[in-house]
Design an enzyme around this catalytic site. Structure first.
Site, PDB file in Angstrom:
ATOM      1  N   GLU A  47      77.644  99.402 -59.741  1.00  0.00           N
ATOM      2  CA  GLU A  47      78.757 100.113 -59.110  1.00  0.00           C
ATOM      3  C   GLU A  47      79.357 101.168 -60.040  1.00  0.00           C
ATOM      4  O   GLU A  47      79.676 102.282 -59.605  1.00  0.00           O
ATOM      5  CB  GLU A  47      79.833  99.103 -58.680  1.00  0.00           C
ATOM      6  CG  GLU A  47      79.320  98.033 -57.724  1.00  0.00           C
ATOM      7  CD  GLU A  47      78.679  96.842 -58.440  1.00  0.00           C
ATOM      8  OE1 GLU A  47      78.224  95.928 -57.735  1.00  0.00           O
ATOM      9  OE2 GLU A  47      78.648  96.832 -59.693  1.00  0.00           O
ATOM     10  N   TYR A 101      73.771  92.206 -71.735  1.00  0.00           N
ATOM     11  CA  TYR A 101      72.388  91.804 -71.481  1.00  0.00           C
ATOM     12  C   TYR A 101      71.424  92.628 -72.315  1.00  0.00           C
ATOM     13  O   TYR A 101      71.732  93.726 -72.766  1.00  0.00           O
ATOM     14  CB  TYR A 101      72.045  91.861 -69.995  1.00  0.00           C
ATOM     15  CG  TYR A 101      71.800  93.201 -69.360  1.00  0.00           C
ATOM     16  CD1 TYR A 101      70.493  93.681 -69.196  1.00  0.00           C
ATOM     17  CD2 TYR A 101      72.842  93.972 -68.858  1.00  0.00           C
ATOM     18  CE1 TYR A 101      70.261  94.890 -68.574  1.00  0.00           C
ATOM     19  CE2 TYR A 101      72.613  95.171 -68.229  1.00  0.00           C
ATOM     20  CZ  TYR A 101      71.315  95.634 -68.093  1.00  0.00           C
ATOM     21  OH  TYR A 101      71.074  96.840 -67.478  1.00  0.00           O
ATOM     22  N   ASN A 178      71.350  95.396 -53.028  1.00  0.00           N
ATOM     23  CA  ASN A 178      71.057  94.980 -54.407  1.00  0.00           C
ATOM     24  C   ASN A 178      70.712  93.497 -54.497  1.00  0.00           C
ATOM     25  O   ASN A 178      71.359  92.730 -55.210  1.00  0.00           O
ATOM     26  CB  ASN A 178      72.245  95.306 -55.321  1.00  0.00           C
ATOM     27  CG  ASN A 178      72.028  96.573 -56.119  1.00  0.00           C
ATOM     28  OD1 ASN A 178      70.926  96.868 -56.559  1.00  0.00           O
ATOM     29  ND2 ASN A 178      73.088  97.341 -56.300  1.00  0.00           N
ATOM     30  N   ARG A 180      69.369  90.392 -55.825  1.00  0.00           N
ATOM     31  CA  ARG A 180      68.906  89.895 -57.120  1.00  0.00           C
ATOM     32  C   ARG A 180      68.764  88.375 -57.016  1.00  0.00           C
ATOM     33  O   ARG A 180      69.741  87.634 -57.218  1.00  0.00           O
ATOM     34  CB  ARG A 180      69.886  90.260 -58.235  1.00  0.00           C
ATOM     35  CG  ARG A 180      70.171  91.751 -58.348  1.00  0.00           C
ATOM     36  CD  ARG A 180      68.986  92.525 -58.912  1.00  0.00           C
ATOM     37  NE  ARG A 180      69.187  93.959 -58.805  1.00  0.00           N
ATOM     38  CZ  ARG A 180      69.901  94.698 -59.637  1.00  0.00           C
ATOM     39  NH1 ARG A 180      70.527  94.114 -60.640  1.00  0.00           N
ATOM     40  NH2 ARG A 180      70.001  95.999 -59.463  1.00  0.00           N
ATOM     41  N   ALA A 269      67.846 104.124 -60.868  1.00  0.00           N
ATOM     42  CA  ALA A 269      67.477 105.111 -59.849  1.00  0.00           C
ATOM     43  C   ALA A 269      68.111 104.800 -58.499  1.00  0.00           C
ATOM     44  O   ALA A 269      68.535 105.708 -57.779  1.00  0.00           O
ATOM     45  CB  ALA A 269      65.955 105.191 -59.725  1.00  0.00           C
ATOM     46  N   ASP A 271      70.960 103.267 -57.924  1.00  0.00           N
ATOM     47  CA  ASP A 271      72.384 103.605 -57.997  1.00  0.00           C
ATOM     48  C   ASP A 271      72.578 105.111 -57.884  1.00  0.00           C
ATOM     49  O   ASP A 271      73.493 105.588 -57.200  1.00  0.00           O
ATOM     50  CB  ASP A 271      72.983 103.115 -59.310  1.00  0.00           C
ATOM     51  CG  ASP A 271      72.741 101.635 -59.549  1.00  0.00           C
ATOM     52  OD1 ASP A 271      72.680 100.889 -58.560  1.00  0.00           O
ATOM     53  OD2 ASP A 271      72.608 101.243 -60.724  1.00  0.00           O
ATOM     54  N   ASP A 307      70.225 103.804 -68.098  1.00  0.00           N
ATOM     55  CA  ASP A 307      70.719 103.567 -66.740  1.00  0.00           C
ATOM     56  C   ASP A 307      71.380 104.792 -66.145  1.00  0.00           C
ATOM     57  O   ASP A 307      71.427 104.939 -64.918  1.00  0.00           O
ATOM     58  CB  ASP A 307      71.742 102.421 -66.744  1.00  0.00           C
ATOM     59  CG  ASP A 307      71.098 101.052 -66.871  1.00  0.00           C
ATOM     60  OD1 ASP A 307      70.040 100.974 -67.527  1.00  0.00           O
ATOM     61  OD2 ASP A 307      71.646 100.078 -66.342  1.00  0.00           O
TER      62      ASP A 307
END
Length: 351
Positions: A47, A101, A178, A180, A269, A271, A307
């Protein structure tokens, strides 16, 4: 930590994005996490990525979240704010940490890709109706959410259900599915994502996600049949392109092929695509042009290792979006294309 005390009413911005962002550690070279000797620090969050790309593209954007009162929280707030995003509604948690992460350099879809998340019990997992600024969330032309947040905790899920519930005065809700699977502790994740998507106005979902989460196969039309409620549904079809179903457009179904891109990394990509589409929506562009802006923003992310990537200047993007279908099909974009307007235009003229 609960938001209390008097404050001025937040100003209305183009897009408000709610969600967890984490400090990302990117490997200094390819290889297993066990073998990589050092990492470079970045940021990651679906986001906030959308908010940063929109702000860099000239829109007003606000990120709403929670981070720890630690150095990683400082880094996230400062870095995202440096993109021009309003971070005044980000709350600091004195007890819970900021999530982090680590990942390998390979493509997320590859068998050798590794990700190690340290987000359990993070400050963002405590987001809920009593711990975020609801006024700041609702003071938007578009409110952007994703299915990742719903998986973080029961409180996060309750918050998303409240924000997607139909009620007068609610801003239009953009929802990126999204999916996951690793974040969901039970089989209810698929059902929850479908429920939230049905409450949104603009929905982004990959064709592969729809198959994995809901067992829907048969192409974009089958996804639309399973998800008829949103005014706009965008089905991403990978390297083939994307199809948008729009209830109020003169053309109810629009397909735009993806661009030829020299891919460096795929992270971010999706996002960036959502940000490009929302940018076109905010500007009142046609559905075709919204999709093209989505592809261009995705191409910017695909041609950089992190990112987030600098988007093309608006006039540059608009020139490319205005190309005829043949020229669009000949366009090939590689690393650095967003910074060199002539390069992309030269590619168009190459037979």
């Amino acid at each position: 930590m609960t938001a209390t005390g008097p404050r001025n009413a937040p100003h209305v911005v183009d897009v408000v994005a709610l969600g967890e962002s984490m400090v990302t550690f990117l490997p200094s070279r390819p290889g297993r996490l066990a073998d990589v000797p050092s990492f470079d620090r970045g940021i990651g969050g679906a986001e906030s990525n959308v908010a940063c790309v929109l702000a860099a593209a000239g829109h007003s954007a606000r990120w709403v979240s929670r981070v720890g009162t630690d150095g990683f929280g400082d880094h996230l707030v400062e870095t995202i704010g440096a993109y021009g995003v309003d971070v005044s509604a980000v709350h600091r948690d004195p007890v819970r940490p900021t999530g982090v992460y680590f990942r390998t350099a390979g493509d997320r879809a590859g068998d050798d890709h590794e990700v190690a998340y340290y987000r359990a019990g993070s400050a963002a997992s405590a987001m809920g109706l009593g711990t975020v600024d609801l006024e700041a969330l609702r003071s938007a032309r578009v409110l952007h959410l994703s299915g990742i947040t719903a998986a973080l905790s029961a409180d996060c899920l309750s918050l998303l259900r409240e924000l997607t519930a139909p009620r007068a005065g609610r801003p239009p809700v953009s929802f990126d599915v999204n999916h996951r699977p690793g974040l969901w502790q039970d089989a209810d994740g698929s059902r929850v994502l479908l429920e939230l998507a049905r409450g949104a106005d603009i929905v982004f979902v990959g064709e592969d996600e729809a198959a994995q989460a809901w067992g829907v196969t048969g192409g974009p039309e089958a996804v639309r049949e399973a998800l008829p409620e949103p005014s706009v549904l965008v089905v991403k079809e990978g390297a083939r392109g994307a199809t948008a179903f729009s209830r109020h457009a003169s053309t109810p179904v629009t397909f735009v092929p993806a661009l030829h891109v020299d891919v460096v990394a795929t992270i971010g990509a999706g996002d960036a695509f959502a940000a490009g589409f929302l940018s076109g929506t905010l500007r009142g562009l046609t559905v075709r042009d919204r999709l093209r802006h989505g592809h261009l923003m995705a191409a910017a992310a695909l041609t950089t290792p992190g990112d987030l990537a600098p988007p093309p200047a608006r006039d540059h993007a608009d020139r490319l979006v205005a190309l005829d279908d043949d020229a669009w099909g000949r366009l090939r974009l590689g690393p650095g294309w967003t910074q060199t307007a002539q390069r992309a235009e030269e590619e168009v003229r190459t037979p």
